[in-house]
Design a protein around this motif. Sequence first.
Motif, mmCIF file in Angstrom:
data_model
loop_
_atom_site.group_PDB
_atom_site.id
_atom_site.type_symbol
_atom_site.label_atom_id
_atom_site.label_comp_id
_atom_site.label_asym_id
_atom_site.label_seq_id
_atom_site.Cartn_x
_atom_site.Cartn_y
_atom_site.Cartn_z
ATOM 1 N N ASP A 77 0.808 -1.224 0.000
ATOM 2 C CA ASP A 77 0.000 0.000 0.000
ATOM 3 C C ASP A 77 0.845 1.280 0.000
ATOM 4 O O ASP A 77 0.681 2.153 0.859
ATOM 5 C CB ASP A 77 -0.961 -0.005 1.200
ATOM 6 N N VAL A 78 1.745 1.355 -0.974
ATOM 7 C CA VAL A 78 2.534 2.585 -1.166
ATOM 8 C C VAL A 78 1.681 3.531 -2.017
ATOM 9 O O VAL A 78 1.433 3.268 -3.201
ATOM 10 C CB VAL A 78 3.869 2.275 -1.883
ATOM 11 N N ILE A 79 1.211 4.584 -1.422
ATOM 12 C CA ILE A 79 0.311 5.500 -2.138
ATOM 13 C C ILE A 79 0.685 6.947 -1.830
ATOM 14 O O ILE A 79 0.811 7.338 -0.661
ATOM 15 C CB ILE A 79 -1.166 5.276 -1.741
ATOM 16 N N VAL A 80 0.828 7.732 -2.903
ATOM 17 C CA VAL A 80 0.977 9.180 -2.784
ATOM 18 C C VAL A 80 -0.243 9.798 -3.458
ATOM 19 O O VAL A 80 -0.593 9.416 -4.597
ATOM 20 C CB VAL A 80 2.282 9.666 -3.474
ATOM 21 N N GLY A 90 7.194 9.513 -2.863
ATOM 22 C CA GLY A 90 7.338 8.064 -3.060
ATOM 23 C C GLY A 90 8.722 7.616 -2.618
ATOM 24 O O GLY A 90 8.876 6.631 -1.885
ATOM 25 N N ASN A 91 9.731 8.357 -3.036
ATOM 26 C CA ASN A 91 11.100 8.036 -2.592
ATOM 27 C C ASN A 91 11.210 8.121 -1.077
ATOM 28 O O ASN A 91 11.861 7.290 -0.438
ATOM 29 C CB ASN A 91 12.097 9.027 -3.209
ATOM 30 N N PRO A 123 9.699 0.499 -12.555
ATOM 31 C CA PRO A 123 10.883 1.397 -12.585
ATOM 32 C C PRO A 123 11.026 2.216 -11.312
ATOM 33 O O PRO A 123 12.151 2.502 -10.879
ATOM 34 C CB PRO A 123 10.601 2.294 -13.800
ATOM 35 N N PHE A 124 9.892 2.580 -10.716
ATOM 36 C CA PHE A 124 9.948 3.316 -9.439
ATOM 37 C C PHE A 124 10.617 2.460 -8.367
ATOM 38 O O PHE A 124 11.544 2.911 -7.678
ATOM 39 C CB PHE A 124 8.525 3.719 -9.026
ATOM 40 N N TYR A 125 10.178 1.206 -8.230
ATOM 41 C CA TYR A 125 10.767 0.341 -7.206
ATOM 42 C C TYR A 125 12.210 -0.040 -7.545
ATOM 43 O O TYR A 125 13.037 -0.240 -6.648
ATOM 44 C CB TYR A 125 9.903 -0.912 -7.014
ATOM 45 N N ALA A 126 12.500 -0.131 -8.828
ATOM 46 C CA ALA A 126 13.877 -0.466 -9.231
ATOM 47 C C ALA A 126 14.862 0.583 -8.727
ATOM 48 O O ALA A 126 16.013 0.264 -8.415
ATOM 49 C CB ALA A 126 13.955 -0.595 -10.751
#
Length: 155
Positions: A77-80, A90-91, A123-126
Amino acid sequence: MPAERDMKSDLDIRYNDFDADAFISLWNAVWDGAPAKEQVQLALEHSIFRVGVYDGDRIVAMARMIGDLGLCYYIKDVIVHPDYQGRGLGNLLMTHLLRFIGEHGVQGTEIAVELCAMPDKMPFYAKHGFAANEAQRMRRMLRAGTYKPRSEEHI
Ligand SMILES: CC(C)(COP(=O)(O)OP(=O)(O)OC[C@H]1O[C@@H](n2cnc3c(N)ncnc32)[C@H](O)[C@@H]1OP(=O)(O)O)[C@@H](O)C(=O)NCCC(=O)NCCS
């Protein structure tokens, strides 16, 4: 851990603070079909770490971690909120989650940190060191109160 002030953005970062109403409001800002409040309450109660970002009293970003503190750390549940995306929140969430593991994991051991990502979010998690492996996510939905075993032989 105490609350901190994020000097860069002047937003508040709070640990283990957000409740089911805040969770559902943020969920509804990005996805359809928020889970039932009772489910969310239990989920938050049993999470090992939650981080929320607030603009005044309003929650604008959240993430949580489930697991057993030993072998299993799973990011959920990573939410911005859309109004706040693209500003580094997010970072920031990922940094706080990973820092929690670094501090609470068994020191000196290798810890597998897992999450599930839609292809466009990979790509965000990478950027935070995550990579896909050959394991595939498997899932089924189960309506509580209606489970029937596949066969009586399996009981
Ligand atoms: C994914 C999400 C959490 C990113 O939050 P954000 O605050 O916009 O991200 P940031 O501004 O901190 O950007 C983080 C970095 O990832 C990049 N990034 C963000 N979203 C990206 C995407 N969808 N694809 C590729 N790169 C992305 C940014 O360019 C930035 O790169 P940088 O650090 O090199 O500058 C946010 O878009 C969101 O909440 N989306 C809706 C809910 C969701 O899908 N959550 C993930 C479930 S899998």
